[in-house]
Design a protein around this motif. Structure first.
Motif, PDB file in Angstrom:
ATOM      1  N   ILE A 187      38.831  29.803   8.682  1.00  0.00           N
ATOM      2  CA  ILE A 187      38.500  29.195   9.976  1.00  0.00           C
ATOM      3  C   ILE A 187      38.838  30.156  11.111  1.00  0.00           C
ATOM      4  O   ILE A 187      39.931  30.697  11.173  1.00  0.00           O
ATOM      5  N   SER A 195      47.258  18.685   0.386  1.00  0.00           N
ATOM      6  CA  SER A 195      45.807  18.642   0.534  1.00  0.00           C
ATOM      7  C   SER A 195      45.129  18.047  -0.698  1.00  0.00           C
ATOM      8  O   SER A 195      45.503  18.340  -1.830  1.00  0.00           O
ATOM      9  N   SER A 221      41.270  19.025   8.077  1.00  0.00           N
ATOM     10  CA  SER A 221      41.112  20.157   8.995  1.00  0.00           C
ATOM     11  C   SER A 221      39.686  20.181   9.537  1.00  0.00           C
ATOM     12  O   SER A 221      39.451  19.923  10.718  1.00  0.00           O
ATOM     13  N   LEU A 256      47.079  23.052   7.223  1.00  0.00           N
ATOM     14  CA  LEU A 256      46.467  23.407   8.501  1.00  0.00           C
ATOM     15  C   LEU A 256      46.273  22.164   9.368  1.00  0.00           C
ATOM     16  O   LEU A 256      46.542  22.204  10.571  1.00  0.00           O
ATOM     17  N   ARG A 261      33.277  29.509  10.406  1.00  0.00           N
ATOM     18  CA  ARG A 261      33.881  29.609   9.077  1.00  0.00           C
ATOM     19  C   ARG A 261      32.809  30.019   8.073  1.00  0.00           C
ATOM     20  O   ARG A 261      31.719  29.471   8.061  1.00  0.00           O
ATOM     21  N   ASP A 318      40.268  26.765   4.471  1.00  0.00           N
ATOM     22  CA  ASP A 318      40.905  26.706   5.787  1.00  0.00           C
ATOM     23  C   ASP A 318      41.277  28.093   6.291  1.00  0.00           C
ATOM     24  O   ASP A 318      41.232  28.354   7.492  1.00  0.00           O
ATOM     25  N   ASP A 361      39.078  14.614  11.620  1.00  0.00           N
ATOM     26  CA  ASP A 361      39.575  15.968  11.415  1.00  0.00           C
ATOM     27  C   ASP A 361      40.229  16.472  12.692  1.00  0.00           C
ATOM     28  O   ASP A 361      39.881  16.027  13.790  1.00  0.00           O
TER      29      ASP A 361
END
Length: 167
Positions: free
Chosen positions: A90, A142, A22, A117, A82, A87, A75
């Motif tokens: 964000i 992830s 991400s 994400l 952020r 995530d 990414d």
């Protein structure tokens, strides 16, 4: 809350699998290295897949080994506001030029999204891209320590990437 800016892509003409996260977290941004958080499973996961002890290598050597084995990194978000590394924090994301990058990789066979994400945004960006018809889009759990499943369970899912890499 400052604006976080991602890194340049790590790719070359040999890239067959492009792994997209991400946006780099705080530890990565401070170190100026992809997946620098010590508990992020990325380097053990990809090293296990390639049969190499990548975590033991200096960072630049890791990147060289990835490229030599047909693996690229980037990414889906070029920059965003952020606070922290999650995530979910964000805000105001600016998309990376995934279409431009993917269109310039002649050997590309798979785009793998490292986390939910990355998959959500990346699939949206790459939708309906004609020259990606033969490129597999793969959602991976992830590698972040915030995604609380075991590294071995993650490795089982990540193993699919070996189908797209050269012998």
């Amino acid at each position: 809350m400052g604006r976080s800016v991602g890194f340049d892509p790590v790719v070359d003409a040999r890239t067959r699998v492009l792994i997209l996260g991400s946006l780099p977290g705080d530890a990565s941004l401070k170190a100026a290295q992809y997946y620098a958080h010590p508990r992020n499973g990325f380097w053990p996961l990809i090293g296990g897949l390639l049969g190499e002890d990548l975590p033991a290598l200096p960072y630049e050597d890791r990147l060289d080994r990835l490229k030599a084995r047909g693996v690229g990194l980037w990414d889906v978000i070029a920059s965003a506001e952020r606070s922290g590394s999650l995530d979910a924090a964000i805000r105001s994301p600016e998309a990376a030029n995934l279409r431009g990058l993917a269109g310039g990789l002649p050997q590309l066979r798979a785009v793998a999204f490292n986390g939910g994400l990355a998959a959500k945004l990346g699939r949206r960006i790459l939708a309906d891209m004609a020259n990606l018809e033969r490129v597999a889009l793969i959602d991976l759990p992830s590698s972040s320590p915030a995604h609380a499943i075991s590294l071995s369970a993650k490795a089982e899912s990540w193993a699919i990437l070996s189908d797209f890499l050269p012998e």
